[in-house]
Design an enzyme around this catalytic site. Structure first.
Site, PDB file in Angstrom:
ATOM      1  N   ASP A   1       8.163  10.166 -24.145  1.00  0.00           N
ATOM      2  CA  ASP A   1       9.245  11.145 -24.014  1.00  0.00           C
ATOM      3  C   ASP A   1       9.328  11.730 -22.610  1.00  0.00           C
ATOM      4  O   ASP A   1      10.344  12.303 -22.233  1.00  0.00           O
ATOM      5  CB  ASP A   1       9.027  12.280 -25.017  1.00  0.00           C
ATOM      6  CG  ASP A   1       7.676  12.982 -24.820  1.00  0.00           C
ATOM      7  OD1 ASP A   1       6.648  12.301 -24.960  1.00  0.00           O
ATOM      8  OD2 ASP A   1       7.651  14.190 -24.522  1.00  0.00           O
TER       9      ASP A   1
ATOM     10  N   GLY B   1      -7.914   3.458 -26.533  1.00  0.00           N
ATOM     11  CA  GLY B   1      -6.797   4.354 -26.753  1.00  0.00           C
ATOM     12  C   GLY B   1      -6.532   4.636 -28.214  1.00  0.00           C
ATOM     13  O   GLY B   1      -7.005   3.916 -29.113  1.00  0.00           O
ATOM     14  N   GLN B   2      -5.753   5.682 -28.479  1.00  0.00           N
ATOM     15  CA  GLN B   2      -5.453   6.064 -29.861  1.00  0.00           C
ATOM     16  C   GLN B   2      -4.676   4.977 -30.599  1.00  0.00           C
ATOM     17  O   GLN B   2      -4.947   4.703 -31.771  1.00  0.00           O
ATOM     18  CB  GLN B   2      -4.644   7.365 -29.880  1.00  0.00           C
ATOM     19  CG  GLN B   2      -5.389   8.581 -29.385  1.00  0.00           C
ATOM     20  CD  GLN B   2      -4.605   9.854 -29.632  1.00  0.00           C
ATOM     21  OE1 GLN B   2      -4.550  10.355 -30.761  1.00  0.00           O
ATOM     22  NE2 GLN B   2      -3.967  10.378 -28.594  1.00  0.00           N
TER      23      GLN B   2
ATOM     24  N   TYR C   1       3.640  11.317 -13.885  1.00  0.00           N
ATOM     25  CA  TYR C   1       3.347  10.539 -15.090  1.00  0.00           C
ATOM     26  C   TYR C   1       4.623   9.951 -15.680  1.00  0.00           C
ATOM     27  O   TYR C   1       4.706   8.738 -15.941  1.00  0.00           O
ATOM     28  CB  TYR C   1       2.628  11.401 -16.123  1.00  0.00           C
ATOM     29  CG  TYR C   1       2.528  10.744 -17.476  1.00  0.00           C
ATOM     30  CD1 TYR C   1       1.690   9.657 -17.682  1.00  0.00           C
ATOM     31  CD2 TYR C   1       3.289  11.208 -18.559  1.00  0.00           C
ATOM     32  CE1 TYR C   1       1.617   9.034 -18.923  1.00  0.00           C
ATOM     33  CE2 TYR C   1       3.208  10.606 -19.792  1.00  0.00           C
ATOM     34  CZ  TYR C   1       2.377   9.517 -19.977  1.00  0.00           C
ATOM     35  OH  TYR C   1       2.314   8.905 -21.202  1.00  0.00           O
TER      36      TYR C   1
ATOM     37  N   THR D   1      -2.867   8.268 -18.646  1.00  0.00           N
ATOM     38  CA  THR D   1      -2.230   9.312 -19.448  1.00  0.00           C
ATOM     39  C   THR D   1      -2.611  10.732 -19.027  1.00  0.00           C
ATOM     40  O   THR D   1      -2.245  11.689 -19.708  1.00  0.00           O
ATOM     41  CB  THR D   1      -2.570   9.138 -20.934  1.00  0.00           C
ATOM     42  OG1 THR D   1      -3.997   9.170 -21.105  1.00  0.00           O
ATOM     43  CG2 THR D   1      -2.030   7.819 -21.461  1.00  0.00           C
TER      44      THR D   1
ATOM     45  N   ALA E   1      -2.690   2.716 -20.686  1.00  0.00           N
ATOM     46  CA  ALA E   1      -1.904   3.503 -19.738  1.00  0.00           C
ATOM     47  C   ALA E   1      -2.777   4.550 -19.073  1.00  0.00           C
ATOM     48  O   ALA E   1      -3.845   4.915 -19.576  1.00  0.00           O
ATOM     49  CB  ALA E   1      -0.732   4.190 -20.451  1.00  0.00           C
TER      50      ALA E   1
END
Length: 292
Positions: free
Chosen positions: A103, A10-11, A126, A63, A61
């Protein structure tokens, strides 16, 4: 201090590995499939325990926002049950857990930036799965930070910055939504904030400000404004450029609805941890420069 981060590819995990190298007193261990698979909860606790962490960062996660509408069981397995297992592992080991959320737990109808106490109302699977994950993390033990972030990009993985640069290499004009607003957030900045917070948690055994925080880039824009800044920066570096044409959300239909307002107030995080993200333009320019 040893940080174990879930989600090797992941990032945020990739950013933590890079940022962690700059700190002589920090070791970042990233774990992922097959050793740790959030869709297979029986793998989670042993995989985390084997790394002997001082702090656990729950970054893995599901995503795929649109795909989640067709795979709700998998999204909830990973983002809710899996996240809960990661937090349970931290509780069993007696170490704090820093969990990444989104968010998308909000419906985007607020007139201004969301604060942590605002009512959640996810629009799709999600967001609902991530909200359930927040609840599972909170239920697993009190020593947790839930960090909601938004519009994440970085030099790693797939993200909006990379997409704009790729499209600009092939097109003269790109249509981008102009009626969704938020805070572009660099994963390298998220990693810096996590290391800052983790050091406080690790160094202060009596830390008493656990709970939910918003963590996002400083400043706000819409998607088309974000795209223009990316491409103007690229052009200045002799990279690809294209015109950006503003369109409405209704002109770009997606399976999952997106919040029209993803702006997050980071005042609480700044107050408790004394850390604020750079302006989103500055961080964007740094990432575009790296990708050029």
């Amino acid at each position: 201090m040893r940080l174990t981060v879930t989600g090797r590819d992941g990032q945020v995990a990739a950013s933590l590995l890079e940022v962690g190298h700059a700190h002589a007193d920090v070791e970042v261990v990233a774990i992922g499939r097959p050793q740790l698979d959030l869709a297979r909860p029986e793998t989670v606790i042993d995989a985390i325990a084997a790394t002997k962490p001082d702090v656990v960062v729950s970054a893995a996660a599901y995503t795929a926002v649109d795909q989640a509408e067709d795979e709700p069981d998998l999204a909830f397995a990973v983002n809710a049950a899996g996240a809960g297992k990661v937090a349970e592992a931290g509780a069993r080991l007696g170490v704090p857990v820093i969990h990444l959320s989104t968010d998308y737990v909000f419906d985007g109808s607020a007139p201004g930036a969301y604060v942590e106490t605002d009512v959640t109302a996810p629009l799709g699977v999600y967001g609902a799965s991530k909200l359930a994950g927040e609840q599972a993390v909170a239920a697993a033990g009190p020593r947790h930070l839930i960090l909601r972030t938004a519009w994440v990009y970085s030099p790693f993985g797939r993200n909006f910055v990379k997409t704009m640069l790729r499209l600009a290499a092939d097109r003269d004009e790109i249509s981008v939504v102009a009626d969704q607003w938020g805070n572009p957030t660099c994963a390298l900045d998220i990693a810096d904030a996590i290391l800052h917070a983790a050091a406080m948690l690790h160094g202060d055994k009596s830390f008493g400000a656990f709970g939910t925080y918003h963590l996002a880039g400083t400043g706000e824009t819409n998607w088309s404004g974000f795209a223009r800044h990316i491409l103007d920066t690229s052009q200045a570096l002799d990279g690809p450029w294209a015109r950006v044409r503003d369109i409405a959300t209704m002109d770009y239909p997606t399976k999952a609805r997106r919040p029209a307002n993803s702006r997050l107030s980071t005042a609480k995080f700044a107050s408790v941890f004394g850390w604020t993200a750079p302006d989103w333009r500055q961080s964007t320019e740094a990432v575009v420069r790296r990708l050029s």
